[in-house]
Design an enzyme around this catalytic site. Sequence first.
Site, PDB file in Angstrom:
ATOM      1  N   TRP A 178       0.798  -1.221   0.000  1.00  0.00           N
ATOM      2  CA  TRP A 178       0.000   0.000   0.000  1.00  0.00           C
ATOM      3  C   TRP A 178       0.833   1.275   0.000  1.00  0.00           C
ATOM      4  CZ3 TRP A 178       1.780   2.488   4.174  1.00  0.00           C
ATOM      5  CH2 TRP A 178       2.205   1.731   5.281  1.00  0.00           C
ATOM      6  N   LYS A 202      -2.070  -8.885  -7.443  1.00  0.00           N
ATOM      7  CA  LYS A 202      -2.956  -8.473  -6.355  1.00  0.00           C
ATOM      8  C   LYS A 202      -2.376  -7.219  -5.712  1.00  0.00           C
ATOM      9  CE  LYS A 202      -3.283  -9.350  -1.986  1.00  0.00           C
ATOM     10  NZ  LYS A 202      -3.890  -8.068  -1.516  1.00  0.00           N
ATOM     11  N   PRO A 203      -2.938  -6.036  -6.019  1.00  0.00           N
ATOM     12  CA  PRO A 203      -2.534  -4.846  -5.280  1.00  0.00           C
ATOM     13  C   PRO A 203      -3.092  -4.920  -3.866  1.00  0.00           C
ATOM     14  CG  PRO A 203      -4.317  -4.303  -6.785  1.00  0.00           C
ATOM     15  CD  PRO A 203      -3.970  -5.739  -7.038  1.00  0.00           C
ATOM     16  N   ASP A 204      -2.530  -4.130  -2.964  1.00  0.00           N
ATOM     17  CA  ASP A 204      -3.036  -4.126  -1.606  1.00  0.00           C
ATOM     18  C   ASP A 204      -4.497  -3.689  -1.598  1.00  0.00           C
ATOM     19  OD1 ASP A 204      -1.845  -4.153   1.402  1.00  0.00           O
ATOM     20  OD2 ASP A 204      -3.462  -2.700   1.216  1.00  0.00           O
ATOM     21  N   SER A 254       6.351  -6.939   4.377  1.00  0.00           N
ATOM     22  CA  SER A 254       7.068  -7.157   5.635  1.00  0.00           C
ATOM     23  C   SER A 254       7.918  -8.422   5.568  1.00  0.00           C
ATOM     24  CB  SER A 254       6.081  -7.275   6.787  1.00  0.00           C
ATOM     25  OG  SER A 254       5.369  -8.498   6.712  1.00  0.00           O
ATOM     26  N   LEU A 276      11.795  -6.614   1.452  1.00  0.00           N
ATOM     27  CA  LEU A 276      11.172  -6.701   2.761  1.00  0.00           C
ATOM     28  C   LEU A 276      11.544  -5.512   3.636  1.00  0.00           C
ATOM     29  CD1 LEU A 276      11.784 -10.545   3.157  1.00  0.00           C
ATOM     30  CD2 LEU A 276       9.825  -9.374   2.140  1.00  0.00           C
ATOM     31  N   GLU A 407      11.399  -2.082  12.884  1.00  0.00           N
ATOM     32  CA  GLU A 407      11.042  -1.088  11.876  1.00  0.00           C
ATOM     33  C   GLU A 407       9.777  -0.351  12.313  1.00  0.00           C
ATOM     34  OE1 GLU A 407      10.732  -0.965   7.036  1.00  0.00           O
ATOM     35  OE2 GLU A 407       9.852  -2.677   8.077  1.00  0.00           O
TER      36      GLU A 407
END
Length: 538
Positions: A178, A202-204, A254, A276, A407
Amino acid sequence: MSPRDPSASTPPALPADPEHDPAASFAVDPALVRELVPALRATSGESVTTYAPFTGQPIATLPVSDVGDVEDAFAAARAAQRTWARTDLGHRADLLLDLHDAVLDHADDLMDLVQWESGKARAHAFDEVLHVALTARYYARTLHKHLKTRRVPGVYPLLTQARINRIPKGVVGIISPWNYPLTLAVSDGLPAIAAGNAVVHKPDAQTPLSALAAIDLFREVGFPASLWQLVNGDGPLIGGAIIDRADYVCFTGSTATGRRVAAQAAQRLVSCSLELGGKNPMLVLADADVDRAVEGAVRACFSSAGQLCVSIERLFVADAIYDRFVSKLVKRVEPMKLSASLAYDGDMGSLVSQRQLDTVTAHVADAVAHGATVLTGGRPRPDVGPYFFEPTLLEGVHPMMQCFADETFGPVVSLYRFGSESEAIDRANAGSYGLNASIFTRDIARGRELARQIKAGTVNINEGFAATFGTLEAPMGGMRESGTGRRHGAEGILRYTETQSVANQRLLPLTAPRYVSDAAYQKSITAALRLLKKAGRA
């Protein structure tokens, strides 16, 4: 100036400004949504509503895909790919250049969507448009170089002829995040298409419209409609269905999810590239131009409100200039303007969601509770928008605090002194990540030498991240737990291909002829190899 207490009361609400009220200046036209939605394969009968970070208002309600839709998307993509793989490289390059122009022609509309879906400032939304255009142009200009059949020396000169072909993988599965809803949705797919593959993407689920708008342009300039398939919905379900069917998987997200993606792909012996997490360091050496380093730090730490995988979260500054650097940095950060506007009138935008706001708020509160000092920032700003958080500088962060090694993925940076450069390198390399790093110094040769000692896939000298990220010829990706594989450059397109070696033998076989004994053959070949070595042949 005195450190700021993040528990202080929220600043008073800003007066309404109709000119810069996002609800007044821009709303997604329902007609546009209706135009874009048919590009989705989504027949589950369910729907999901997306919301604007600037205001918390709904943007659009979109249909959700199921596993059957993913199956249909792969069937259509495979049919399209078989034809596309035979398409001339020159035609592919021409279409990429047409897409470059179309993206620039529609820059304002694309930036509107990026801002509305992600909440970032206008200037940072333009970064996405720029990157997509640069990616399309780069692979258009270099396609032949990367994909053309290459001749290599055969085992026996003249007698053996060998060539290396690049064969497309087939259908590439892309799962994009995103935080950069346009460029990370599109820029990984363009080299996959250029290499002769099809894409199922697949986009967010928070930010699908930016991807849909870009694919609408992709089809408008002449790419086959079925070549890039989009599905929408739950990450584990729809993303998992993609991984179960793809010939190659490209994932950005992530580290925790990346591990699961890699494990699932490995079950099918399918390759993947993973970009990541990171806890990226910047080193400001004693000889650095302090003013330039301050400006670089602001861009590196607070672009897209720190929601950037290569964003800087740790600042290591030489003792000799630390106080001067920090004083200038605080003065530069403190007046930064937060903006919920579609105009170029803000320094930083919003976080994307309540979840991100909660994480950032918790990290700062935990740091303060364990003794850290807030030099500036440190507070949510609901007076600007529901998910805004001030750009924040922290001192005194230590390993007992969440933000020391985890993070944050927000506008929070920790400052540290260092004595020697070797100490700075050791501290920069601490932890398990290795995505991006930055070094500020007047001695470029010294900066390059130190860069080789840093465990990071990209290192920028006198810049935070844009020098490497914007150089499309330079591969970009992570070391250690920051990922595997690379985007950009030759590696960014060759990852989507299989290497095929083809060799033909002329005149004599690669064995002893029937009329020559094995012993005599061994002696003649041994003598030939010694001659080839003296001649300097491979």
